[in-house]
Enzyme design. Structure first.
Site, PDB file in Angstrom:
ATOM      1  N   LYS A 128     -25.700 -69.320 -16.379  1.00  0.00           N
ATOM      2  CA  LYS A 128     -26.652 -69.259 -15.261  1.00  0.00           C
ATOM      3  C   LYS A 128     -26.489 -70.465 -14.337  1.00  0.00           C
ATOM      4  CE  LYS A 128     -28.627 -65.320 -16.234  1.00  0.00           C
ATOM      5  NZ  LYS A 128     -29.907 -64.975 -16.813  1.00  0.00           N
ATOM      6  N   ARG A 136     -29.299 -64.232 -25.584  1.00  0.00           N
ATOM      7  CA  ARG A 136     -28.420 -63.280 -24.890  1.00  0.00           C
ATOM      8  C   ARG A 136     -27.267 -64.087 -24.286  1.00  0.00           C
ATOM      9  NH1 ARG A 136     -27.519 -61.279 -19.742  1.00  0.00           N
ATOM     10  NH2 ARG A 136     -26.998 -59.058 -19.623  1.00  0.00           N
TER      11      ARG A 136
END
Length: 256
Positions: A204, A238
């Site tokens: 991210k 995840r």
């Protein structure tokens, strides 16, 4: 939870696994590295990604779910979609859980459909429309905001008949770097202790951009943050890099 993108335009691995043979090969690799859940994503939700219909999602999925279930019956399959029709298709193919980034906000049939399947449902915090999903919002208190959202949405889901709910605070979606770091530091306060927490921070931008690095060069930093959220009660990670995350999980478990 290992990520399997069936998309040609995902931000970090676009086009690598969007045919059934390579999807099976990647699934095998994820499972060997220690994944227990395979999260199949037919649509990229990165900024400026192409918006797909449910019909196109279903076309992309094809027989991937049923093939994976046949080859790897031990694998749990999560389907990453915000469409009720895609969920219905996936349910008939054998998925084990629904991963809806929209919290039921992009398809009004989602909660009813999820309840009808009886499958676990992953509820993510996100802005209220597809068009605004990546608009940065500065919240007065991000933890309070996320918990308010979780409270409202879990009540709706429970009333609809969804029994198993997993909470995802929505890293990478419409939040400032500062707010996302605050969520990392306050993970223990997210949710209400009655629902498992899923954390998805793999590759991210709130991690790699401030460091001036690429999404593929932040493994060490990501594992430190994984350890931090595990220590605060996170139950599912995840991830793209399963082997590295598994190492972090094992080290965490050995610390008890």
């Amino acid at each position: 939870m290992g990520i399997l993108n069936l998309t040609p335009d995902s931000f970090s691995d676009g086009g690598k696994f969007n045919d059934e043979k390579s999807a099976l090969e990647h699934t095998e690799k994820l499972l060997k590295e220690g994944a227990e859940i395979i999260d199949i994503g037919p649509q990229s939700t990165r900024p400026n990604a192409e918006f797909l219909s449910s019909t196109e999602e279903i076309r992309r999925i094809g027989t991937s779910v049923s093939q994976i279930k046949k080859e790897f019956p031990e694998a749990l399959i999560s389907l990453d979609t915000f469409y009720a029709e895609t969920v219905k298709f996936g349910f008939n193919e054998g998925i084990d859980m629904i991963n809806d980034i929209s919290g039921g906000q992009y398809d009004e049939e989602m909660f009813t459909t999820a309840a009808g399947t009886g499958l676990p449902y992953i509820l993510m915090h996100i802005n209220p429309s597809y068009e605004t999903m990546h608009e940065k919002v500065k919240f007065d208190d991000i933890t309070l905001e996320v918990n308010r959202y979780f409270s409202q949405k879990t009540n709706e889901l429970l009333q609809k008949g969804v029994k198993d709910i997993i909470l995802d605070p929505g890293f990478g979606f419409g939040k400032t770097v500062e707010d996302q770091m605050k969520m990392i530091n306050e993970t223990e306060y997210l949710g209400f202790g009655r629902f498992p927490l899923l954390i998805g921070i793999s590759r991210k931008s709130f991690i790699y951009k401030p460091l001036g690095k690429s999404p593929l060069d932040i493994n060490e930093e990501t594992q430190k943050l994984h350890r931090k959220v595990l220590e605060q009660g996170a139950k599912i990670l995840r991830v793209h890099d399963v082997a590295e995350a598994k190492k972090t999980v094992n080290e965490f478990l050995r610390s008890f």
